[in-house]
Design an enzyme around this catalytic site. Structure first.
Site, PDB file in Angstrom:
ATOM      1  N   CYS A 192       0.682  -1.089  -0.261  1.00  0.00           N
ATOM      2  CA  CYS A 192       0.044  -0.699   0.251  1.00  0.00           C
ATOM      3  C   CYS A 192       1.090   1.533   0.397  1.00  0.00           C
ATOM      4  O   CYS A 192       0.184   2.122  -0.994  1.00  0.00           O
ATOM      5  CB  CYS A 192      -1.099   0.763   1.327  1.00  0.00           C
ATOM      6  SG  CYS A 192      -1.710  -1.280   1.654  1.00  0.00           S
ATOM      7  N   HIS A 196       0.947   4.853  -1.771  1.00  0.00           N
ATOM      8  CA  HIS A 196       0.945   6.174  -1.151  1.00  0.00           C
ATOM      9  C   HIS A 196       1.619   7.028  -0.172  1.00  0.00           C
ATOM     10  O   HIS A 196       1.494   7.753   0.336  1.00  0.00           O
ATOM     11  CB  HIS A 196      -0.775   6.170  -0.150  1.00  0.00           C
ATOM     12  CG  HIS A 196      -1.744   5.179  -1.239  1.00  0.00           C
ATOM     13  ND1 HIS A 196      -2.433   5.995  -2.051  1.00  0.00           N
ATOM     14  CD2 HIS A 196      -2.351   3.572  -1.744  1.00  0.00           C
ATOM     15  CE1 HIS A 196      -3.334   4.983  -2.200  1.00  0.00           C
ATOM     16  NE2 HIS A 196      -3.453   3.796  -2.386  1.00  0.00           N
ATOM     17  N   ARG A 235     -12.688  -1.510  -0.877  1.00  0.00           N
ATOM     18  CA  ARG A 235     -11.848  -0.793  -1.378  1.00  0.00           C
ATOM     19  C   ARG A 235     -10.477  -1.592  -1.950  1.00  0.00           C
ATOM     20  O   ARG A 235      -9.740  -1.877  -2.627  1.00  0.00           O
ATOM     21  CB  ARG A 235     -11.377   0.669  -1.197  1.00  0.00           C
ATOM     22  CG  ARG A 235     -10.465   0.988  -2.270  1.00  0.00           C
ATOM     23  CD  ARG A 235     -11.401   1.824  -3.471  1.00  0.00           C
ATOM     24  NE  ARG A 235     -10.428   2.321  -4.477  1.00  0.00           N
ATOM     25  CZ  ARG A 235      -9.879   1.871  -4.884  1.00  0.00           C
ATOM     26  NH1 ARG A 235      -9.111   0.532  -4.998  1.00  0.00           N
ATOM     27  NH2 ARG A 235      -8.526   2.423  -5.739  1.00  0.00           N
ATOM     28  N   CYS A 239      -7.719  -2.858  -4.474  1.00  0.00           N
ATOM     29  CA  CYS A 239      -6.059  -2.619  -4.212  1.00  0.00           C
ATOM     30  C   CYS A 239      -5.311  -3.554  -4.096  1.00  0.00           C
ATOM     31  O   CYS A 239      -4.452  -3.591  -5.132  1.00  0.00           O
ATOM     32  CB  CYS A 239      -5.667  -2.312  -2.964  1.00  0.00           C
ATOM     33  SG  CYS A 239      -7.266   0.144  -3.217  1.00  0.00           S
TER      34      CYS A 239
END
Lengths: 278, 148, 104
Positions: A192, A196, A235, A239
């Site tokens: 992640c 991000h 979500r 992802c």
């Protein structure tokens, strides 16, 4: 000697991009500082608006959608479901404090009885089961609508997730969620944090990347690409699938812990869900 | 007291229509223009002439559409006696997206959200005083990294 | 019977502004169902009519390229706070819906 010094400098600079055990409060501070430095011209509260904090053109279209957003349909449906009593005469309001209204800022929380993270969606289904009803599917439909309605009544409340100091199991759940966020997975070998945190400010094809802080404030979200309102865990599934990893189940321990960490990273933000996203 | 005859007649007519066709007042939709698979063909069918470019037709649409599934469009004009406003997406499989019929009390300002299959020219066509006026914009439809 | 229309009707000076959101699939007919690989048949709103005091003040004709859960806004003159606006739609499968709202 100089070499060692340089390595230490680099390591310090990457504090926000590497998982280090510094405790939730210090993690949050480091994360906030990192984005503030990265985006000195973006007001911190704007991070709650995802990529619309950075992309002027996309923001304008988003604001037009928000003028009469499609998720209002789900909110209204959710209100209907929420207020429909169960077969035993009880209703959702009986399961929650303040009759279930204006309470989303307290989720997720660590339940010391079960030693698990409890999300709002999980609590909705627990409520059903305690009242002799079948649990609802997590990914779409009725449960998402109920969650959307409960989020709507909580708009403007400040997220305040607690990781109790005196409960090592709570800290372990938080750390597990953090570990998940920083762990590479899938054929594309992305964590992640690869997008991000590390390359935030750039774009994935045409999409500017949203920041970790403020990332969960607006769920459930109406995604125009799917044409429906979806939960945070859906979500997560998406992802994970996009980096070609095998997704976990909605409300699995992995995703509950991830939600715990990620929501903690939005502590201090106001809830602004539901919202629309591309 | 003077009776506004025109208003009176209109009222009577309206009531008559209501009695004859309880509730539903749908007029004829231009089905043939909606079926056209080519922008020029759709416009020829719908308008019977090529619209004249006019800066008095204002088309508000994003240059880069965030998502082709939902593209907000607003069309307005200061032209008088506006009869209709239409939206044509040249490269859509069926280019005519929407056509709005306005009346004497209308304010010529309409918004709608449309789908675009790919980057394309988008035309706004206004029929006013029996003539057709248009303005166009090129809209890019992007491929998302996470959304697409 | 289709789902009710969500309507916001507001007087802005002497201009009556109507915004509406209509829960509807607006299926274009090009998509295949991933499970069956069958083409999903087109299903979309074709006509929307707005009435005020028995007058048709606005008509929308739509094709399948209007977005899912369609939004439309339009304005007209000659209404006042407390007046009613009626919206109706029908789709290509013969389904329909009608909802009214009061100007604020």
């Amino acid at each position: 000697m100089i070499k060692v010094f340089v390595i230490i400098l680099v390591a310090t600079g990457l504090l926000a991009t590497q998982p280090v055990s510094a405790g939730p409060e210090r993690d949050l501070q480091a994360m906030q500082d990192f984005y503030q430095k990265r985006f000195p011209n973006v007001a911190p509260e704007e991070f709650a608006n995802g990529l619309y904090a950075f992309d002027e053109g996309a923001r304008e279209q988003w604001l037009e959608l928000e003028d009469f957003p499609p998720y209002e349909i789900a909110v209204e449906e959710g209100e209907g479901y929420f207020n429909t009593p169960f077969a035993n005469g009880n209703s959702y309001a009986d399961c929650f404090e303040n009759n279930g209204l204006s309470i989303k800022q307290n989720y997720p929380y660590f339940d010391s009885d079960t030693s698990k993270v409890v999300t709002l969606e999980l609590a909705i289904n627990q409520c059903r089961e305690e009242n002799g009803e079948q649990p609802l599917p997590y990914l779409r439909g009725e449960l998402t609508a109920i969650s959307a309605y409960m989020a709507y009544t909580s708009r403007g409340n400040t997220i305040n997730v607690q990781v109790p100091n005196d409960n090592p199991k709570a800290l372990a759940a938080y750390e597990a969620g953090k570990q998940f966020y920083y762990s590479r997975r899938g054929q594309l070998n992305f964590a992640c944090s690869s997008c991000h945190v590390q390359v935030v400010g750039l774009s994935l094809r045409a999409d500017p990347i949203s920041t970790t802080v403020g990332q969960v404030t607006h769920f459930p979200a109406y995604r125009t690409v799917w044409g429906e309102i979806v939960t945070l865990h859906r979500r997560f599934v998406e992802c994970n699938a996009q980096v070609r990893a095998r997704p976990f189940e909605s409300q699995s321990d992995e995703y509950r812990n991830l939600e715990y960490f990620l929501t903690y990273m939005s502590n201090g933000f106001e809830l602004n869900g539901p919202s629309s996203r591309r | 007291m003077k009776i506004d005859r025109r208003f009176f007649i209109r009222k009577v007519l309206a009531v008559g229509v209501l009695l004859a066709l309880p509730r539903i007042l749908f007029a004829a939709r231009p089905d043939k223009a909606f079926a056209a698979t080519d922008g020029d063909e759709a416009m020829a069918t719908l308008f019977g002439e090529t619209p004249v470019a006019s800066d008095r037709v204002v088309l508000k649409i994003p240059e880069i559409a965030e998502n082709g599934a939902v593209v907000p469009v607003t069309i307005s004009t200061d032209l008088e006696n506006v009869e209709s406003i239409s939206v044509v997406v040249a490269k859509n499989p069926t280019p005519l997206a929407a056509s709005f019929a306005l009346g004497p009390r209308s304010v010529a300002n309409v918004s709608v959200r449309i789908k675009m299959g790919e980057s394309s020219q988008v035309l706004a066509v206004v029929k006013a005083g029996g003539k057709h006026y248009s303005t166009s914009k090129d809209v890019k439809v992007t491929i998302g990294g996470c959304g697409g | 019977m289709g789902k009710p229309i969500k309507i916001r009707a507001k007087m802005k000076g002497d201009i009556a502004e109507v915004k509406a959101l209509m829960p509807h699939e607006m299926e274009a007919g090009f998509r295949r169902d991933p499970a069956t690989n069958e083409r999903v048949p087109a299903h979309y709103i074709t006509d929307v009519v707005a009435e005020h005091n028995g007058d048709v003040v606005f008509t929308a004709y739509w094709g399948p390229a209007v977005s899912k859960n369609p939004f439309v806004s339009f304005s007209f003159l000659g209404a006042a706070v407390g007046d009613t606006i009626n919206l109706h739609w029908k789709d290509n499968k013969g389904d329909s819906s009608a909802t009214e709202a009061v100007f604020k």
